[in-house]
Design an enzyme around this catalytic site. Structure first.
Site, PDB file in Angstrom:
ATOM      1  N   PRO A  77       0.836  -1.208   0.000  1.00  0.00           N
ATOM      2  CA  PRO A  77       0.000   0.000   0.000  1.00  0.00           C
ATOM      3  C   PRO A  77       0.867   1.252   0.000  1.00  0.00           C
ATOM      4  O   PRO A  77       1.748   1.423   0.845  1.00  0.00           O
ATOM      5  CB  PRO A  77      -0.792  -0.122   1.309  1.00  0.00           C
ATOM      6  CG  PRO A  77       0.044  -1.009   2.183  1.00  0.00           C
ATOM      7  CD  PRO A  77       0.733  -1.962   1.263  1.00  0.00           C
ATOM      8  N   SER A 106      -4.054   1.420  -0.496  1.00  0.00           N
ATOM      9  CA  SER A 106      -3.941   2.296   0.663  1.00  0.00           C
ATOM     10  C   SER A 106      -5.268   2.984   0.947  1.00  0.00           C
ATOM     11  O   SER A 106      -5.966   3.426   0.027  1.00  0.00           O
ATOM     12  CB  SER A 106      -2.860   3.347   0.416  1.00  0.00           C
ATOM     13  OG  SER A 106      -2.866   4.324   1.437  1.00  0.00           O
ATOM     14  N   THR A 155      -2.296  -1.406   9.383  1.00  0.00           N
ATOM     15  CA  THR A 155      -0.967  -0.863   9.648  1.00  0.00           C
ATOM     16  C   THR A 155      -0.907  -0.395  11.096  1.00  0.00           C
ATOM     17  O   THR A 155      -1.717   0.427  11.525  1.00  0.00           O
ATOM     18  CB  THR A 155      -0.652   0.302   8.698  1.00  0.00           C
ATOM     19  OG1 THR A 155      -0.614  -0.196   7.356  1.00  0.00           O
ATOM     20  CG2 THR A 155       0.689   0.936   9.021  1.00  0.00           C
ATOM     21  N   LYS A 232       0.271  -5.251   9.808  1.00  0.00           N
ATOM     22  CA  LYS A 232       1.445  -4.780   9.063  1.00  0.00           C
ATOM     23  C   LYS A 232       2.254  -3.821   9.935  1.00  0.00           C
ATOM     24  O   LYS A 232       1.707  -2.843  10.451  1.00  0.00           O
ATOM     25  CB  LYS A 232       1.006  -4.071   7.790  1.00  0.00           C
ATOM     26  CG  LYS A 232       2.159  -3.541   6.940  1.00  0.00           C
ATOM     27  CD  LYS A 232       1.628  -2.891   5.672  1.00  0.00           C
ATOM     28  CE  LYS A 232       2.760  -2.381   4.781  1.00  0.00           C
ATOM     29  NZ  LYS A 232       3.440  -1.209   5.380  1.00  0.00           N
TER      30      LYS A 232
END
Length: 362
Positions: A77, A106, A155, A232
């Protein structure tokens, strides 16, 4: 687009982009020690190739979360593709689908979740940050699930944005084409005061991201979606085990491309340790510094199921749009197949730790 390898792309992209935009993509945090380490770590790994094993046929295919992929390289991403090409994430999605490669979109894309999904039918995951307003987070997850994304990639290494000094020096102001379309009608980004933060991106991050994120947030995400959740930004075995404990199906070993905590280890150097701790209970992906097909072999040998690339495909998009991204993926596929043959392996399941040695391996 004429080039011999992915290293050649960066100077070509630099020549085409305004300096602040190039620096935004190419740069890392603070002294960029970690940014440099990502690449240097791959170069420190040596092969132990086997010979006379018969490599007339080499199968590069693999599976990831049950999905068969023609080769183990996906697109990480990356925010705001329209900074470098007018078709943005639409062109990227078409190129990935043509190659059969995984694309992770993303949240901070310049083409909507739905329009990217409609552009191409290749495998796609959705990358997510957790936002201060949990209702916004939940609506984004539901939109991705409805649009057909196959997994959610959370993330977790960005409770606050790293100090990216190139952006501060440039007093980065995002151009009109860098509209974060997924937030339209959700958050008023025009009211954010970038003067307090030195760059528009830092200001947006400070207003959006939830610094109180904990492991319970992973469990919460699991409760609101049927998509598998990957975490992530993991760099330690301890956090990998916590990710699994809270329901993660996969882990992306990553330091955010050297853009967050300068001094973090290169992901490839901690991959084997994390793989040993995880023991196959979650699928591992690694990013950071991948530039060669040989790097893909090294990553798989140390425990990854696949690798992600970021800057190289953005440089391809910059130079030649969709065709540029397609070319980058094809270059890596060909190099990976050749590296497998020269190492004496004919399928990805034959790529094991016995194939490599590195200074940090016992």
């Amino acid at each position: 687009m004429t080039y011999l390898n992915l290293h050649d792309l960066e100077p070509l992209a630099r020549a085409k982009l305004p300096a602040p935009i190039f620096d935004f993509i190419a740069g890392g945090a603070e002294d960029e020690v970690t940014l440099r380490a990502n690449r240097a770590a791959f170069e420190a790994i040596e092969f132990r190739p086997r010979v006379l094993v018969g490599v007339s046929k080499v199968d590069t295919s693999t599976t990831l979360l049950g999905r068969t992929l023609p080769f183990p390289v996906g697109l990480a991403p990356v925010a705001m593709h329209r900074l470098v090409h007018p078709e943005g994430e639409t062109a990227t999605a078409r190129a990935a689908a043509q190659a059969g490669a995984l694309m992770i979109l993303s949240t901070m894309s310049t083409v909507s979740i739905e329009d990217v999904a409609a552009a191409a039918d290749g495998p796609k995951w959705f990358q997510l940050y957790c936002y201060r307003d949990r209702a916004v987070t939940e609506r984004l997850v539901k939109r991705a699930e409805t649009a057909g994304y196959e997994a959610l990639c959370l993330t977790v290494d960005t409770p606050r944005l790293g100090r990216r000094e190139r952006d501060f020096r440039n007093a980065l102001v995002l151009p009109p084409e860098a509209v974060l379309v997924n937030f339209l009608g959700e958050i008023d980004l025009e009211s954010v005061d970038s003067g307090r933060f030195g760059s528009a991106l830092a200001a947006s991050a400070a207003s959006l991201l939830d610094p109180s994120l904990t492991w319970e947030s992973v469990a919460w995400l699991k409760s609101i979606t049927s998509m598998p959740v990957l975490v992530k930004g993991v760099l330690t075995p301890e956090d990998a085990l916590l990710a699994i404990k809270h329901g993660a199906s996969g882990i992306v070993v990553s330091n955010h491309g050297g853009r967050q905590l300068d001094g973090s280890p290169a992901p490839i150097t901690v991959l084997a340790e994390i793989a040993g701790a995880v023991g196959g209970h979650a699928e591992l992906i690694v990013d950071g510094g991948v530039r060669r097909g040989t790097d893909v072999v090294k990553a798989l040998a140390l425990g990854a199921k696949a690798v992600l690339i970021g800057r190289p495909y953005i440089w391809g998009l910059t130079i030649d749009g969709e065709a540029g991204v397609t070319s980058v993926l094809e270059q890596l596929r060909l190099e990976f197949e050749l590296a497998m043959a020269l190492c004496g392996v004919t399928s990805v399941d034959q790529i094991t730790r016995r194939l490599v040695r590195a200074p940090w391996l016992a």
